[in-house]
Motif scaffolding. Structure first.
Motif, mmCIF file in Angstrom:
data_model
loop_
_atom_site.group_PDB
_atom_site.id
_atom_site.type_symbol
_atom_site.label_atom_id
_atom_site.label_comp_id
_atom_site.label_asym_id
_atom_site.label_seq_id
_atom_site.Cartn_x
_atom_site.Cartn_y
_atom_site.Cartn_z
ATOM 1 N N UNK A 285 -6.453 61.541 4.548
ATOM 2 C CA UNK A 285 -7.723 62.448 5.005
ATOM 3 C C UNK A 285 -8.534 62.962 3.716
ATOM 4 N N UNK A 286 -8.569 62.181 2.681
ATOM 5 C CA UNK A 286 -9.350 62.568 1.646
ATOM 6 C C UNK A 286 -8.545 63.766 0.763
ATOM 7 N N UNK A 287 -7.295 63.708 0.857
ATOM 8 C CA UNK A 287 -6.364 64.718 0.061
ATOM 9 C C UNK A 287 -5.946 64.310 -1.160
ATOM 10 N N UNK A 288 -5.825 62.878 -1.269
ATOM 11 C CA UNK A 288 -5.213 62.325 -2.357
ATOM 12 C C UNK A 288 -5.974 61.042 -2.731
ATOM 13 N N UNK A 289 -5.893 60.627 -4.049
ATOM 14 C CA UNK A 289 -6.425 59.456 -4.613
ATOM 15 C C UNK A 289 -5.634 58.885 -5.613
ATOM 16 N N UNK A 290 -5.370 57.709 -5.350
ATOM 17 C CA UNK A 290 -4.498 56.779 -6.232
ATOM 18 C C UNK A 290 -5.199 55.714 -6.733
ATOM 19 N N UNK A 291 -4.963 55.341 -8.115
ATOM 20 C CA UNK A 291 -5.543 54.196 -8.701
ATOM 21 C C UNK A 291 -4.438 53.235 -9.274
ATOM 22 N N UNK A 292 -4.888 51.927 -8.901
ATOM 23 C CA UNK A 292 -3.854 50.824 -9.274
ATOM 24 C C UNK A 292 -4.545 49.783 -9.916
ATOM 25 N N UNK A 314 -18.177 59.942 -5.397
ATOM 26 C CA UNK A 314 -17.839 61.605 -5.299
ATOM 27 C C UNK A 314 -16.702 62.367 -5.120
ATOM 28 N N UNK A 315 -15.779 61.985 -5.808
ATOM 29 C CA UNK A 315 -14.536 62.626 -5.948
ATOM 30 C C UNK A 315 -14.509 63.304 -7.113
ATOM 31 N N UNK A 316 -14.737 64.817 -6.901
ATOM 32 C CA UNK A 316 -14.959 65.774 -7.955
ATOM 33 C C UNK A 316 -13.953 66.959 -8.131
ATOM 34 N N UNK A 317 -13.051 66.955 -7.210
ATOM 35 C CA UNK A 317 -11.924 67.936 -7.391
ATOM 36 C C UNK A 317 -10.553 67.650 -7.414
ATOM 37 N N UNK A 318 -9.849 68.396 -8.194
ATOM 38 C CA UNK A 318 -8.261 67.940 -8.248
ATOM 39 C C UNK A 318 -8.272 66.608 -9.155
ATOM 40 N N UNK A 343 -5.898 70.656 -2.485
ATOM 41 C CA UNK A 343 -5.178 71.616 -1.770
ATOM 42 C C UNK A 343 -5.195 71.647 -0.368
ATOM 43 N N UNK A 344 -3.798 71.326 0.270
ATOM 44 C CA UNK A 344 -3.925 71.381 1.847
ATOM 45 C C UNK A 344 -4.271 72.652 2.327
ATOM 46 N N UNK A 345 -4.525 72.528 3.521
ATOM 47 C CA UNK A 345 -4.811 73.898 4.185
ATOM 48 C C UNK A 345 -3.303 74.278 4.605
ATOM 49 N N UNK A 346 -3.351 75.299 4.832
ATOM 50 C CA UNK A 346 -1.890 75.957 5.361
ATOM 51 C C UNK A 346 -2.015 76.783 6.718
ATOM 52 N N UNK A 347 -1.651 76.374 7.606
ATOM 53 C CA UNK A 347 -1.589 77.198 8.930
ATOM 54 C C UNK A 347 -0.777 78.415 8.825
ATOM 55 N N UNK A 399 -4.334 81.767 8.210
ATOM 56 C CA UNK A 399 -4.016 80.742 7.482
ATOM 57 C C UNK A 399 -4.677 80.452 6.052
ATOM 58 N N UNK A 400 -4.479 79.931 5.287
ATOM 59 C CA UNK A 400 -5.145 79.771 3.842
ATOM 60 C C UNK A 400 -6.049 78.400 3.904
ATOM 61 N N UNK A 401 -7.354 78.413 3.446
ATOM 62 C CA UNK A 401 -8.174 77.411 3.471
ATOM 63 C C UNK A 401 -7.854 76.448 2.218
ATOM 64 N N UNK A 402 -7.858 75.079 2.061
ATOM 65 C CA UNK A 402 -7.764 74.114 1.387
ATOM 66 C C UNK A 402 -8.838 73.416 0.823
ATOM 67 N N UNK A 403 -9.045 72.759 -0.020
ATOM 68 C CA UNK A 403 -9.736 71.795 -0.448
ATOM 69 C C UNK A 403 -9.402 70.508 -0.752
ATOM 70 N N UNK A 404 -10.528 69.543 -0.198
ATOM 71 C CA UNK A 404 -9.997 68.097 -0.591
ATOM 72 C C UNK A 404 -10.665 67.439 -1.830
ATOM 73 N N UNK A 405 -10.358 66.252 -2.277
ATOM 74 C CA UNK A 405 -10.782 65.597 -3.433
ATOM 75 C C UNK A 405 -12.518 65.678 -3.492
ATOM 76 N N UNK A 406 -13.148 65.627 -2.463
ATOM 77 C CA UNK A 406 -14.774 65.628 -2.402
ATOM 78 C C UNK A 406 -15.321 67.044 -2.543
ATOM 79 N N UNK A 407 -14.191 68.102 -2.718
ATOM 80 C CA UNK A 407 -14.625 69.449 -2.954
ATOM 81 C C UNK A 407 -15.045 70.089 -1.930
ATOM 82 N N UNK A 408 -14.868 69.695 -0.627
ATOM 83 C CA UNK A 408 -14.877 70.116 0.562
ATOM 84 C C UNK A 408 -13.965 71.141 1.204
ATOM 85 N N UNK A 409 -14.505 72.191 1.537
ATOM 86 C CA UNK A 409 -13.296 73.148 2.155
ATOM 87 C C UNK A 409 -12.618 72.821 3.503
#
Length: 726
Positions: A285-292, A314-318, A343-347, A399-409
């Motif tokens: 869900x947009x939390x990780x990007x892999x290159x091959x 538009x991958x700008x974070x992490x 950074x995944x959100x933590x419930x 919970x603590x908010x997270x952020x995906x690789x698109x910079x979205x909270x």
């Protein structure tokens, strides 16, 4: 019965105490054998207290690597075990709901709701049943305002009618009245769906049949006058069908254009990056990007190529610069490399109760080496003092908010608060989190409820000198009961040592840890179970089972079953009347002492049936009187006289209450009949020897043993008592 479970399954291998092998049924043996073949720790479920269905659920959980100990409890039936097992696959915790009293299909509905991330906890009430929870779950799935009907005051059929109305966007508040039965609600709903004025029949005075006649009458009159037509519905259907055709055509055109543009784009990219073949895939869900980067002759990919593609996506974070450098510099071809991670959100942690009293007191006594039961060392209850801290509620955390690789909270879910504990005998302090006892008494936690009841502790022997003890609550005697001792309690009676003579009357259970030995001057009455190490010359009347390691020369009357445990257990002399049957190791003795078992439809059963008939006649009489009053109100209403709505409501409610009582009474009677039918399958089980001089009576049919027999079941067949090998 198989004599041994399996040649590879031995007691010394399992390292746990086992009942005798002959306690296991074939199906249980099969489940244990399967577990052993699958390399599982079968000691978790190799226990005769588990049925084969329960064993199967535990085995399946162990096979899938689950913590099956969470549900490996003989008191859970197999369906409850199944639901808990299924929940563990999704990392859900159904135990809090189980502690609140939900089980079987209830847990199934709750599990499905949690699986769909529905806020079921906001609407769940402790006394709801599975069909009610189902209606709430379906309503939440469809995004309906279920606050209208999410109340256990409505039965599930009433809930269903309101849910169907909400789906049609009707004003269901018109018929959201508990006094309407579901059939009345349905007629009002159908009227609203038809667009007619329901006010003319929307009243408690009319039955569902009356409402249906009036609804159909209104529709017929509207049709006759031309104000009600089904043609409009047909026109709407044609319009919808045409709209569907147009939408399909538009989608086809869009798809064709998209395909053309896609082919053109692919060609352009291929021309531009003919020797720069690589793939960046986004997962979780947009939390990780892999290159091959595949190995292709002449394929050269640079860091700039990777960064340009990340920018395009538009991958700008992490972004992991070191990982990208390592990928290019070390030429890690044909390998998926993580190049960006959010950074995944933590419930937040859910609210939870910290207990300062024991909730895990064993309800089942420990087995002895000979298969008997250790009644002496069982801890029967937990005592609390006035003002003692029972529990503390730790509130849910944010919970603590997270952020995906698109910079979205990614907004985190806060922990879920638990509902306050319910019950009696305790107070909640002003902080809203601390639970303290109101009294010195016995603590119980059953069905998600705290029950602290008065318990009198007698720290001496009870005899005629002590006088009569009558207690509203339970009684715990640290000593013994001697001649003339008398105790009457609304709760349980627990005797730490012996009962020689006297009278014990309990609304709940009676437990005599060491047992009772008298000269037929010991009298015990209990609404629940009676248990003890032994009973000699005792007179017992019980609503539940009677359990001991041996019983001699006693008169026992029970609506339950008489159970004598252990390889040395014996049922000898006296008369046993047990509606549910008898389970013993030995019956009678070599001296042919007269021992009589009266099982099934005996005098106790007939008395219960007579009581049922009398209670039913009284309920019918009361119901007829109420219905006469209701008919008077209906007559007054039809003549135009005003009848106070409060009077209508009261009489209607009283009628419904009487009908409910009648249904419950019929249910009790049905259970009683089913009881004897189940008893007929295995009414008397003798796991050791049955001696000459014993008499077995089943449903009034007598059989006298004329010789010693071993390991048999006495049952009815063709209106005769027969013996079947165990």
């Amino acid at each position: 019965m198989v004599d041994n479970i399996d040649s590879g399954i031995k007691q010394q291998e399992l390292h746990f105490p086992m009942m005798e092998n002959d306690e296991y049924q074939r199906a249980q043996n099969h489940e244990i054998k399967l577990g052993k073949e699958e390399g599982l720790d079968v000691s978790i479920y190799a226990n005769p207290q588990f049925s084969w269905l329960q064993m199967e659920q535990i085995r399946m959980g162990l096979k899938d690597g689950l913590d099956a100990s969470v549900y490996a409890n003989p008191s859970y039936n197999y369906e409850t075990m199944r639901q808990i097992r299924l929940s563990l696959y999704s990392a859900m915790d159904l135990i809090p709901y189980l502690n609140r009293g939900f089980a079987d299909d209830d847990l199934g509905e709750i599990r499905l709701a949690l699986l769909d991330k529905l806020p079921i906890d906001e609407w769940l009430q402790d006394n709801m049943c599975a069909p009610q929870i189902h209606e709430i779950r379906i309503g939440l799935c469809e995004g309906l305002d279920i606050s209208v009907y999410a109340d256990c005051g409505y039965n599930w059929m009433q809930m269903q009618e309101m849910r169907l109305g909400l789906e049609k966007k009707l004003n269901v508040k018109i018929y959201a009245n508990r006094l309407y039965n579901h059939a009345q609600m349905r007629e009002i709903r159908l009227g609203l769906e038809a667009g007619i004025d329901v006010s003319s029949y929307c009243t408690l005075v009319y039955s569902a049949t009356d409402m249906k006649e009036k609804r159909q009458g209104i529709i017929n009159r509207m049709k006759a006058s031309g104000s009600f037509s089904e043609e409009s519905n047909a026109v709407k259907a044609e319009e919808v069908e045409e709209l569907i055709k147009v939408n399909k055509s538009v989608r086809r055109n869009n798809a064709n254009n998209t395909n053309k543009e896609s082919e053109k784009s692919k060609k352009t990219i291929a021309d531009s990056f003919r020797k720069k073949e690589f793939v960046i895939s986004v997962e979780e869900n947009g939390n990780k990007a892999y290159a091959y980067i595949p190995w292709i002759p002449g394929n050269v990919v640079t860091k700039e190529d990777i960064y340009q593609d990340l920018e395009r996506r538009a991958i700008v974070y992490g972004i992991k610069q070191e990982a990208i450098a390592d990928l290019i510099d070390r030429k890690r071809l044909n390998e998926r490399v993580l190049i960006a991670e959010g950074i995944p959100a933590k419930k937040g942690k859910d609210g939870w109760f910290e207990w300062f009293v024991r909730l895990d007191l064993p309800r089942i006594p420990a087995p002895l080496p000979d298969g008997g039961v250790d009644y002496v060392n069982i801890e029967a209850f937990e005592m609390v003092d006035e003002g003692e801290k029972i529990a503390f509620y730790h509130r849910a955390q944010e919970g603590s908010d997270g952020k995906n690789i698109y910079g979205e909270t990614i907004h985190a879910e806060n922990g879920i608060e638990k509902k306050p504990l319910r019950g009696i005998g305790f107070t909640i302090e002003p902080d809203g989190a601390t639970y303290t006892s109101k009294m010195n008494g016995k603590f119980e936690f059953t069905g998600g409820r705290i029950i602290i009841s008065n318990m009198l502790i007698v720290r001496e022997d009870v005899s005629s000198v002590t006088g009569k003890l009558e207690v509203d609550g339970s009684v715990y005697v640290v000593g013994s009961i001697h001649s003339g001792g008398y105790i009457k309690a609304t709760g349980d009676i627990i005797i730490e040592h012996n009962v020689e003579a006297g009278k014990l009357i309990a609304g709940g259970n009676v437990m005599i840890k060491k047992g009772s030995c008298s000269k037929n001057d010991c009298f015990i009455e209990a609404g629940g179970e009676v248990s003890g190490s032994f009973f000699e010359a005792a007179n017992i009347n019980a609503g539940g089972n009677v359990k001991a390691n041996y019983i001699m020369n006693s008169t026992i009357n029970t609506m339950g079953r008489v159970i004598v445990s252990g390889s040395k257990g014996v049922l000898l002399g006296g008369k046993i009347s047990a509606v549910k049957g008898v389970d013993t190791y030995n019956l009678g003795n070599r001296l042919h002492l007269k021992t009589t078992l009266d099982i099934g439809r005996n005098e106790l059963y007939e008395k219960a049936q007579t009581d049922y008939v009398e209670r039913r006649e009284q309920l019918l009489s009361d119901l007829e009187a109420l219905e006469r009053e209701w008919n008077k109100i209906t007559l007054m209403y039809s003549t135009g006289k005003e009848v106070p709505e409060e009077m209508q409501r009261k009489i209607y409610a009283a009628i419904e209450v009487q009908k409910q009582k009648l249904a419950e009474l019929d249910g009790e009677a049905s259970k009683l009949v089913n009881l004897t039918e189940q008893t007929a399958k295995e009414p008397v089980s003798v796991r050791g020897k049955a001696y000459e001089g014993s008499t077995v009576i089943i449903n009034g049919i007598k059989y006298m043993l004329t010789a010693e027999v071993r390991r048999v079941i006495f049952k009815l067949r063709n209106k005769q008592v027969v013996m079947v090998a165990l």
